[in-house]
Design a protein around this motif. Sequence first.
Motif, PDB file in Angstrom:
ATOM      1  N   PHE A 161      -1.221 -31.428  34.988  1.00 53.59           N
ATOM      2  CA  PHE A 161      -1.542 -32.023  36.289  1.00 53.59           C
ATOM      3  C   PHE A 161      -1.540 -33.548  36.221  1.00 53.59           C
ATOM      4  N   VAL A 162      -2.323 -34.136  35.314  1.00 48.58           N
ATOM      5  CA  VAL A 162      -2.367 -35.585  35.124  1.00 48.58           C
ATOM      6  C   VAL A 162      -2.302 -35.875  33.632  1.00 48.58           C
ATOM      7  N   ALA A 163      -1.389 -36.740  33.247  1.00 50.87           N
ATOM      8  CA  ALA A 163      -1.254 -37.120  31.844  1.00 50.87           C
ATOM      9  C   ALA A 163      -1.037 -38.626  31.741  1.00 50.87           C
ATOM     10  N   VAL A 164      -1.601 -39.220  30.715  1.00 51.51           N
ATOM     11  CA  VAL A 164      -1.386 -40.629  30.402  1.00 51.51           C
ATOM     12  C   VAL A 164      -0.640 -40.715  29.084  1.00 51.51           C
ATOM     13  N   ILE A 165       0.466 -41.445  29.089  1.00 53.14           N
ATOM     14  CA  ILE A 165       1.272 -41.609  27.874  1.00 53.14           C
ATOM     15  C   ILE A 165       1.264 -43.078  27.472  1.00 53.14           C
ATOM     16  N   GLU A 166       0.849 -43.360  26.249  1.00 52.11           N
ATOM     17  CA  GLU A 166       0.837 -44.733  25.745  1.00 52.11           C
ATOM     18  C   GLU A 166       2.118 -45.021  24.964  1.00 52.11           C
ATOM     19  N   GLY A 167       2.383 -46.314  24.799  1.00 53.42           N
ATOM     20  CA  GLY A 167       3.539 -46.715  24.007  1.00 53.42           C
ATOM     21  C   GLY A 167       4.204 -47.947  24.568  1.00 53.42           C
ATOM     22  N   GLY A 168       5.272 -48.376  23.881  1.00 53.76           N
ATOM     23  CA  GLY A 168       5.986 -49.582  24.255  1.00 53.76           C
ATOM     24  C   GLY A 168       7.268 -49.307  25.021  1.00 53.76           C
ATOM     25  N   VAL A 169       8.247 -50.172  24.778  1.00 52.49           N
ATOM     26  CA  VAL A 169       9.505 -50.116  25.512  1.00 52.49           C
ATOM     27  C   VAL A 169      10.217 -48.784  25.295  1.00 52.49           C
ATOM     28  N   GLU A 170      10.160 -48.266  24.066  1.00 55.87           N
ATOM     29  CA  GLU A 170      10.860 -47.012  23.765  1.00 55.87           C
ATOM     30  C   GLU A 170      10.299 -45.853  24.587  1.00 55.87           C
ATOM     31  N   VAL A 171       8.992 -45.839  24.767  1.00 53.25           N
ATOM     32  CA  VAL A 171       8.368 -44.785  25.571  1.00 53.25           C
ATOM     33  C   VAL A 171       8.791 -44.913  27.026  1.00 53.25           C
ATOM     34  N   ASN A 172       8.820 -46.145  27.525  1.00 49.41           N
ATOM     35  CA  ASN A 172       9.294 -46.359  28.903  1.00 49.41           C
ATOM     36  C   ASN A 172      10.723 -45.855  29.070  1.00 49.41           C
ATOM     37  N   GLN A 173      11.558 -46.170  28.107  1.00 48.14           N
ATOM     38  CA  GLN A 173      12.956 -45.749  28.189  1.00 48.14           C
ATOM     39  C   GLN A 173      13.074 -44.232  28.176  1.00 48.14           C
ATOM     40  N   ASP A 174      12.273 -43.590  27.344  1.00 49.33           N
ATOM     41  CA  ASP A 174      12.296 -42.131  27.265  1.00 49.33           C
ATOM     42  C   ASP A 174      11.844 -41.517  28.586  1.00 49.33           C
ATOM     43  N   LEU A 175      10.779 -42.061  29.161  1.00 47.49           N
ATOM     44  CA  LEU A 175      10.283 -41.549  30.442  1.00 47.49           C
ATOM     45  C   LEU A 175      11.306 -41.744  31.554  1.00 47.49           C
ATOM     46  N   LEU A 176      11.930 -42.914  31.581  1.00 48.93           N
ATOM     47  CA  LEU A 176      12.903 -43.207  32.639  1.00 48.93           C
ATOM     48  C   LEU A 176      14.175 -42.385  32.508  1.00 48.93           C
ATOM     49  N   ALA A 177      14.417 -41.851  31.321  1.00 47.01           N
ATOM     50  CA  ALA A 177      15.592 -40.994  31.128  1.00 47.01           C
ATOM     51  C   ALA A 177      15.384 -39.597  31.714  1.00 47.01           C
ATOM     52  N   GLN A 178      14.124 -39.264  32.062  1.00 48.78           N
ATOM     53  CA  GLN A 178      13.819 -37.936  32.577  1.00 48.78           C
ATOM     54  C   GLN A 178      14.045 -37.865  34.083  1.00 48.78           C
ATOM     55  N   ASP A 179      14.173 -36.663  34.566  1.00 50.53           N
ATOM     56  CA  ASP A 179      14.472 -36.433  35.973  1.00 50.53           C
ATOM     57  C   ASP A 179      13.188 -36.216  36.772  1.00 50.53           C
ATOM     58  N   PHE A 180      12.365 -37.252  36.877  1.00 47.41           N
ATOM     59  CA  PHE A 180      11.155 -37.162  37.690  1.00 47.41           C
ATOM     60  C   PHE A 180      11.531 -37.057  39.165  1.00 47.41           C
ATOM     61  N   ASP A 181      10.601 -36.566  39.965  1.00 46.42           N
ATOM     62  CA  ASP A 181      10.860 -36.427  41.397  1.00 46.42           C
ATOM     63  C   ASP A 181      10.578 -37.713  42.162  1.00 46.42           C
ATOM     64  N   TYR A 182       9.785 -38.601  41.569  1.00 50.54           N
ATOM     65  CA  TYR A 182       9.512 -39.898  42.195  1.00 50.54           C
ATOM     66  C   TYR A 182       9.029 -40.843  41.108  1.00 50.54           C
ATOM     67  N   ILE A 183       9.395 -42.127  41.236  1.00 52.54           N
ATOM     68  CA  ILE A 183       8.950 -43.150  40.287  1.00 52.54           C
ATOM     69  C   ILE A 183       8.291 -44.283  41.065  1.00 52.54           C
ATOM     70  N   PHE A 184       7.108 -44.664  40.625  1.00 53.42           N
ATOM     71  CA  PHE A 184       6.377 -45.785  41.210  1.00 53.42           C
ATOM     72  C   PHE A 184       6.182 -46.821  40.115  1.00 53.42           C
ATOM     73  N   PHE A 185       6.766 -47.995  40.297  1.00 53.05           N
ATOM     74  CA  PHE A 185       6.730 -49.032  39.263  1.00 53.05           C
ATOM     75  C   PHE A 185       6.107 -50.302  39.799  1.00 53.05           C
ATOM     76  N   THR A 186       5.214 -50.886  39.038  1.00 51.13           N
ATOM     77  CA  THR A 186       4.665 -52.215  39.337  1.00 51.13           C
ATOM     78  C   THR A 186       4.942 -53.112  38.148  1.00 51.13           C
ATOM     79  N   GLY A 187       5.563 -54.261  38.405  1.00 49.51           N
ATOM     80  CA  GLY A 187       5.884 -55.167  37.307  1.00 49.51           C
ATOM     81  C   GLY A 187       6.827 -56.264  37.760  1.00 49.51           C
ATOM     82  N   SER A 188       7.588 -56.781  36.831  1.00 46.54           N
ATOM     83  CA  SER A 188       8.471 -57.908  37.119  1.00 46.54           C
ATOM     84  C   SER A 188       9.755 -57.450  37.799  1.00 46.54           C
ATOM     85  N   THR A 189      10.400 -58.390  38.468  1.00 43.50           N
ATOM     86  CA  THR A 189      11.687 -58.101  39.115  1.00 43.50           C
ATOM     87  C   THR A 189      12.730 -57.706  38.078  1.00 43.50           C
ATOM     88  N   ARG A 190      12.702 -58.372  36.935  1.00 46.62           N
ATOM     89  CA  ARG A 190      13.679 -58.067  35.876  1.00 46.62           C
ATOM     90  C   ARG A 190      13.573 -56.608  35.438  1.00 46.62           C
TER      91      ARG A 190
END
Length: 455
Positions: A161-190
């Motif tokens: 139901f709810v999970a928190v995943i820690e990690g750096g850039v590699e973890v972000n890349q792995d998560l973004l490679a998945q087929d989520f139904d929606y992505i909500f991102f807060t951060g830099s324009t880059r």
Amino acid sequence: MSAKGLLEKQRTYFRSGATKPVAFRIHQLETLKKILTEHEGELISAVYKDFKKPELEAYATEIGILHDEISYAIKKLRKWVKPNRVRGTLINFPSSNFTVAEPYGAVLIIAPWNYPIQLALLPMVGAIAAGNTVVIKPSELSPNTSAVLKNIADAWYKEEFVAVIEGGVEVNQDLLAQDFDYIFFTGSTRVGKIVMEAASKHLTPVTLELGGKSPCIVDGTAKIKTAGKRIAWGKFINAGQTCVAPDYLLVHSSVKDELLKELKKSISEFYGVNPKLSPDYARIINQDHFQRLRSYLEDVKVYYGGRYKEEECYLEPTIVTDIEKDAAVMEEEIFGPILPVIVFDSIADAMHIVNSKPKPLALYLFTENSTTERLVLKECSFGGGAVNDVVSYLGNRHLPFGGVGNSGMGVYHGKSSFDTFSHTKSIMRKPTWLDIPFRYAPYKGKLKWIKRILK
């Protein structure tokens, strides 16, 4: 568990229908409220360890705003989930028509470090209220807060139901490679561009809460004492590490000297003659950001402040003047306690400077002239903002919060959070007791009637 395995587990849980009943959603929101109460001290301590955020700021801008958001969602949720009837049209007579808010499914929330509790959990309020499962990726730059959020999630929630995943850039890349139904991102324009590119491979809808160089305009009619106090507060809260903080100040030449004196006075009133000793002034998040900020001071004239202590990531509230057009401090979002001051002689000149840059997340205007107010609000494009105040507009849950262009896409807060994490499904219900043959072939002689109906 791998990101792929976690997503599959959450999607299976979502498809079971467990997250959709309104009673379940309300219970989970109540649970989140309980979590914030029981772990308040632990959370406040964590953000202090990360960058010495003062306790009042931590509560007001991180936890208090979450309590308000959750209470509002609980109060309004049963109304939000009801089908919304809409009018029919002559061409579909007779029919009844309505829309239904439908959860997307498994959503990913990628949070930043500057408000590491609020910006991880406030989107989660909308996601849960809408009936989704949630994976949260906190920033590795605020490791103490990230660890607490991870421990809380593990203790209170089933990971499907709810999970928190820690990690750096590699973890972000792995998560973004998945087929989520929606992505909500807060951060830099880059990084927002990277997120959007990754989402496009799966045609995943996104909300991007970014930033930019948010201007603050002070014209010759402004109440300078009030303007100085409010600008100093909004710029230096959280040591300037706020996405909607005034990034640079445009001040009319007739009130420049007076405003600078009021800014200096306000800073001293807030933090004392040596802000380093103040318990109410935060630190820069890490050495990389500190060095970036310090480099901005190399080619500018420091009017006030400028002192720092590298080993403590301390940079005092700083005002810089006589800014050159190509100065580094005017190229990117500052995201720190440095306020460049630029003088203008006409409001047209000020608007030209604003409009020559990418559309900002926020714009602030201090004026007592209603004509100037109408002109600036009409001619300048920005995500949101305020007249005669700064920053605090985002605390109004009735105002959708978000950017435009380079400063982001999509909005949230209050009802907008529920809407963001819901797909609006349109339904037409057609009775069978009447079947008008007009729409069926043969079409001879019908075109003129179609034109009358549709024009």
